[in-house]
Design a protein around this motif. Structure first.
Motif, PDB file in Angstrom:
ATOM      1  N   PRO A   1      39.672 -15.567 -29.198  1.00  0.00           N
ATOM      2  CA  PRO A   1      39.236 -14.485 -30.090  1.00  0.00           C
ATOM      3  C   PRO A   1      39.655 -13.080 -29.662  1.00  0.00           C
ATOM      4  O   PRO A   1      39.858 -12.218 -30.498  1.00  0.00           O
ATOM      5  N   TYR A   2      39.793 -12.840 -28.370  1.00  0.00           N
ATOM      6  CA  TYR A   2      40.048 -11.483 -27.905  1.00  0.00           C
ATOM      7  C   TYR A   2      41.530 -11.164 -27.728  1.00  0.00           C
ATOM      8  O   TYR A   2      41.901 -10.003 -27.631  1.00  0.00           O
TER       9      TYR A   2
ATOM     10  N   GLY B   1      44.926 -15.781 -28.821  1.00  0.00           N
ATOM     11  CA  GLY B   1      45.534 -16.958 -28.195  1.00  0.00           C
ATOM     12  C   GLY B   1      46.897 -16.711 -27.594  1.00  0.00           C
ATOM     13  O   GLY B   1      47.585 -17.647 -27.215  1.00  0.00           O
ATOM     14  N   LYS B   2      47.302 -15.443 -27.451  1.00  0.00           N
ATOM     15  CA  LYS B   2      48.671 -15.132 -27.026  1.00  0.00           C
ATOM     16  C   LYS B   2      48.753 -14.498 -25.638  1.00  0.00           C
ATOM     17  O   LYS B   2      49.807 -14.047 -25.223  1.00  0.00           O
ATOM     18  N   CYS B   3      47.663 -14.449 -24.924  1.00  0.00           N
ATOM     19  CA  CYS B   3      47.633 -13.791 -23.623  1.00  0.00           C
ATOM     20  C   CYS B   3      48.117 -14.746 -22.533  1.00  0.00           C
ATOM     21  O   CYS B   3      47.825 -15.949 -22.571  1.00  0.00           O
ATOM     22  N   ASP B   4      48.859 -14.218 -21.562  1.00  0.00           N
ATOM     23  CA  ASP B   4      49.252 -15.026 -20.407  1.00  0.00           C
ATOM     24  C   ASP B   4      48.026 -15.322 -19.563  1.00  0.00           C
ATOM     25  O   ASP B   4      47.131 -14.489 -19.421  1.00  0.00           O
ATOM     26  N   ILE B   5      48.005 -16.508 -18.986  1.00  0.00           N
ATOM     27  CA  ILE B   5      46.904 -16.917 -18.118  1.00  0.00           C
ATOM     28  C   ILE B   5      47.482 -17.236 -16.749  1.00  0.00           C
ATOM     29  O   ILE B   5      48.453 -17.972 -16.642  1.00  0.00           O
ATOM     30  N   ALA B   6      46.883 -16.650 -15.709  1.00  0.00           N
ATOM     31  CA  ALA B   6      47.346 -16.891 -14.344  1.00  0.00           C
ATOM     32  C   ALA B   6      46.179 -17.396 -13.506  1.00  0.00           C
ATOM     33  O   ALA B   6      45.093 -16.818 -13.538  1.00  0.00           O
ATOM     34  N   THR B   7      46.404 -18.482 -12.785  1.00  0.00           N
ATOM     35  CA  THR B   7      45.389 -19.015 -11.884  1.00  0.00           C
ATOM     36  C   THR B   7      45.791 -18.662 -10.459  1.00  0.00           C
ATOM     37  O   THR B   7      46.907 -18.963 -10.035  1.00  0.00           O
ATOM     38  N   ILE B   8      44.892 -18.003  -9.749  1.00  0.00           N
ATOM     39  CA  ILE B   8      45.140 -17.580  -8.376  1.00  0.00           C
ATOM     40  C   ILE B   8      44.270 -18.432  -7.455  1.00  0.00           C
ATOM     41  O   ILE B   8      43.054 -18.491  -7.618  1.00  0.00           O
TER      42      ILE B   8
ATOM     43  N   ALA C   1      35.285 -22.399 -15.644  1.00  0.00           N
ATOM     44  CA  ALA C   1      35.969 -21.106 -15.756  1.00  0.00           C
ATOM     45  C   ALA C   1      37.209 -21.226 -16.638  1.00  0.00           C
ATOM     46  O   ALA C   1      37.496 -20.325 -17.435  1.00  0.00           O
ATOM     47  N   LEU C   2      37.931 -22.329 -16.540  1.00  0.00           N
ATOM     48  CA  LEU C   2      39.110 -22.525 -17.382  1.00  0.00           C
ATOM     49  C   LEU C   2      38.711 -22.578 -18.855  1.00  0.00           C
ATOM     50  O   LEU C   2      39.389 -21.997 -19.709  1.00  0.00           O
ATOM     51  N   LYS C   3      37.594 -23.222 -19.164  1.00  0.00           N
ATOM     52  CA  LYS C   3      37.101 -23.236 -20.552  1.00  0.00           C
ATOM     53  C   LYS C   3      36.768 -21.824 -21.021  1.00  0.00           C
ATOM     54  O   LYS C   3      37.047 -21.455 -22.159  1.00  0.00           O
ATOM     55  N   VAL C   4      36.164 -21.033 -20.136  1.00  0.00           N
ATOM     56  CA  VAL C   4      35.819 -19.654 -20.482  1.00  0.00           C
ATOM     57  C   VAL C   4      37.084 -18.831 -20.688  1.00  0.00           C
ATOM     58  O   VAL C   4      37.176 -18.047 -21.633  1.00  0.00           O
ATOM     59  N   VAL C   5      38.080 -19.010 -19.835  1.00  0.00           N
ATOM     60  CA  VAL C   5      39.359 -18.291 -19.980  1.00  0.00           C
ATOM     61  C   VAL C   5      39.978 -18.611 -21.338  1.00  0.00           C
ATOM     62  O   VAL C   5      40.430 -17.717 -22.056  1.00  0.00           O
TER      63      VAL C   5
ATOM     64  N   ILE D   1      29.229 -14.208 -23.608  1.00  0.00           N
ATOM     65  CA  ILE D   1      29.919 -13.042 -23.068  1.00  0.00           C
ATOM     66  C   ILE D   1      29.303 -11.805 -23.710  1.00  0.00           C
ATOM     67  O   ILE D   1      29.567 -11.509 -24.870  1.00  0.00           O
ATOM     68  N   PRO D   2      28.444 -11.104 -22.971  1.00  0.00           N
ATOM     69  CA  PRO D   2      27.831  -9.902 -23.535  1.00  0.00           C
ATOM     70  C   PRO D   2      28.864  -8.802 -23.716  1.00  0.00           C
ATOM     71  O   PRO D   2      29.767  -8.652 -22.902  1.00  0.00           O
TER      72      PRO D   2
END
Length: 166
Positions: A110-111, A114-121, A100-104, A39-40
């Motif tokens: 790190p960014y 580990g506390k961000c909500d994840i939504a799959t559309i 993509a799920l691994k990347v998410v 991820i640049p």
């Protein structure tokens, strides 16, 4: 000049070995060093020589951040401060979705600590739900994605200029 020793065909006698990698044509070996992805990021890193100000979180779509970047064939990741969206194009493969799920998950750790909500559309889903409405609101409201039009003047992916978006 490096002389090969017949007793050890992998010995370089302490000489440096260099390999050249071209963006967009990286070897599998090179990419294996950066799991699950590269991820640049714009800017620099803090060091003894350079002080970098902490930056606010920026909304990032890992292609150009416009609705026209989305299509039915691929998977896209949109990272906003409070949520990470994975948009699965209706014609995307199971392998693309899994990668993509691994990347998410990699982005979340790190960014976002580990506390961000994840939504799959899921593209093409006829029923609207809150998470897809939120995604489309970021792009100014829902509008169907255009279907690919095949023309005689198609360009190979290798003919396109290499561009990097962060």
């Amino acid at each position: 000049m490096c002389r090969k020793d017949s007793s050890d065909k992998h010995s370089f006698k302490g000489h440096a070995v260099q390999y050249r990698e071209v963006q967009g044509h990286e070897t599998e070996k090179f990419l294996s060093y950066f799991k699950p992805c590269i991820i640049p990021r714009e800017g620099g890193v803090a060091s003894g020589f350079k002080k970098v100000e902490a930056e606010e979180h920026k909304t990032r779509l890992f292609v150009e951040f416009v609705r026209s970047s989305l299509n039915h064939d691929d998977v896209f990741i949109l990272d906003i401060e409070s949520k990470i969206y994975q948009f699965n194009g209706s014609k995307s493969s199971i392998q693309e979705r899994a990668k993509a799920l691994k990347v998410v998950q990699y982005i979340n750790d790190p960014y976002h600590d580990g506390k961000c909500d994840i939504a799959t559309i899921e593209d093409g889903k006829l029923t609207a739900d809150a998470k897809s409405e939120d995604l489309w609101a970021i792009f100014g409201g829902f509008a169907p994605l255009p279907r690919k039009v095949v023309t005689d003047n198609t360009q190979s992916i290798d003919d396109l200029p290499t561009r990097l978006f962060g």
